[in-house]
Design an enzyme around this catalytic site. Structure first.
Site, PDB file in Angstrom:
ATOM      1  N   SER A 209       0.805  -1.197   0.054  1.00  0.00           N
ATOM      2  CA  SER A 209      -0.016  -0.035   0.000  1.00  0.00           C
ATOM      3  C   SER A 209       0.935   1.220  -0.053  1.00  0.00           C
ATOM      4  CB  SER A 209      -0.871   0.007   1.210  1.00  0.00           C
ATOM      5  OG  SER A 209      -1.696   1.193   1.374  1.00  0.00           O
ATOM      6  N   ASP A 214       4.931   8.031   5.693  1.00  0.00           N
ATOM      7  CA  ASP A 214       4.514   8.947   6.435  1.00  0.00           C
ATOM      8  C   ASP A 214       3.866   8.110   7.735  1.00  0.00           C
ATOM      9  OD1 ASP A 214       3.465  10.926   8.114  1.00  0.00           O
ATOM     10  OD2 ASP A 214       1.841  11.401   6.464  1.00  0.00           O
ATOM     11  N   LYS A 231       3.518  -3.253   7.402  1.00  0.00           N
ATOM     12  CA  LYS A 231       4.091  -3.618   6.091  1.00  0.00           C
ATOM     13  C   LYS A 231       5.113  -3.276   5.297  1.00  0.00           C
ATOM     14  CE  LYS A 231      -0.963  -3.357   4.107  1.00  0.00           C
ATOM     15  NZ  LYS A 231      -1.161  -4.572   3.470  1.00  0.00           N
TER      16      LYS A 231
END
Length: 336
Positions: A209, A214, A231
């Site tokens: 993703s 951030d 992730k």
């Protein structure tokens, strides 16, 4: 020339043509005997010059017997095959049997039944819970003989029910028990990567993703899961594993037919930053992500790459058809 070659098979071998399915059924010389070739995946036949050595094809392994070359399709396992993006990836692979043989790995009987209902053969579905203690061993067995693994597993936050007398405000989210991002997106993906390495898999593709640069990204706050952080840790584990990798960071996912839009690749969430400043697209159809994923399995330009992906709005730009040009046209990789 091979003994017993018919006039039909002689013609194919002489001119280097691919034998049709009608010819292979009629010509014994073009049908490999089970004792000679014990492949557990789909096999295609092509003719080669007698002087050529057997080489490894882009789609799998190649074996030669005289002037006849047996080209095996690439065996691919898709974990998270019961999910929306994983399921579309499975369907795309099934539509190319001359190139790929696919196994869909799902977490539950319910997911398996859903895939069967969508036309996936039962013998190409394996049930493994990637968060279970024995997941790595089961995955290693499922990956045996596989050339590539597509990781489409992901934690999925659920919207908490709202009390009737609750004050107005944004919805709250939670992850089901045992399905927190640390367990699914990190530990579960590490188990897949280690199982792939132990099983001799050469290439792992992760569908991840965008937004991972951030830590304050809103996705991390959902259910207290820090999903993008976990992730990203799994992606770093894959890069350090020594396996050939492709990591795809799609923008916002939605359900719409693929092949209708121009896909744009980027790095380090620059596409998100541009979208915030210029109001450009920050999303991509799941089916286009599946197309990017399948293309990455055979393209050198997609190997050892970590990229972001969005799609332009319909009518803006030309729909993407050349995925090699798309991958090779992007210089550099996402940094970690």
């Amino acid at each position: 020339m091979l003994a017993g070659v018919t006039s039909c098979s002689r013609a194919h071998l002489q001119w280097g043509e691919r034998a049709s399915s009608r010819c292979t059924s009629a010509c014994p010389a073009l049908r490999p005997s089970p004792s000679a070739y014990s492949f557990s995946y789909r096999v295609g036949l092509s003719a080669s010059r007698p002087s050529q050595a057997a080489t490894r094809s882009a789609h799998g392994s190649t074996r030669s017997r005289g002037a006849l070359t047996i080209v095996a399709s690439m065996k691919v396992a898709v974990t998270g095959g019961g999910g929306r993006t994983g399921g579309l990836t499975v369907q795309r692979l099934l539509k190319q049997p001359e190139q790929f043989s696919v196994t869909a790995i799902v977490r539950s009987e319910e997911s398996a039944d859903k895939l069967k209902g969508a036309g996936v053969p039962a013998d190409q579905i394996v049930i493994i819970d990637i968060t279970a203690p024995d997941a790595e061993e089961k995955l290693k067995a499922a990956f045996k003989g596989t050339q590539a693994v597509v990781v489409a597993t992901s934690g999925v936050p659920q919207m908490a029910p709202k009390e009737a007398d609750a004050p107005p405000g944004p919805p709250t989210f939670f992850y089901p028990e045992g399905q927190m991002p640390e367990q699914v997106d990190y530990e579960g993906q590490v188990a897949q990567i280690e199982a792939a390495k132990a099983a001799g898999v050469k290439h792992v593709v992760i569908i991840s993703s965008m937004g991972g640069t951030d830590e304050s990204n809103r996705l991390n706050s959902l259910g207290g899961g820090n999903i993008l952080i976990w992730k990203r840790k799994a992606e770093q584990h894959l890069i350090a594993s020594g396996l050939t990798y492709t990591i795809i960071h799609p923008g916002g996912l939605f359900d719409e037919d693929g092949g209708q839009r121009e896909i744009v690749l980027g790095v380090d969430d620059e596409l998100l930053q541009r979208a915030e400043k210029e109001g450009t697209s920050r999303r991509i159809p799941r089916d286009d992500v599946a197309a990017l994923t399948v293309a990455a399995l055979t393209l050198d330009s997609a190997k050892n790459r970590s990229v972001d992906a969005i799609a332009k709005e319909p009518g803006t730009g030309e729909p993407t058809t050349d995925f090699d040009a798309l991958y090779s046209g992007l210089q550099g990789n996402c940094k970690y």
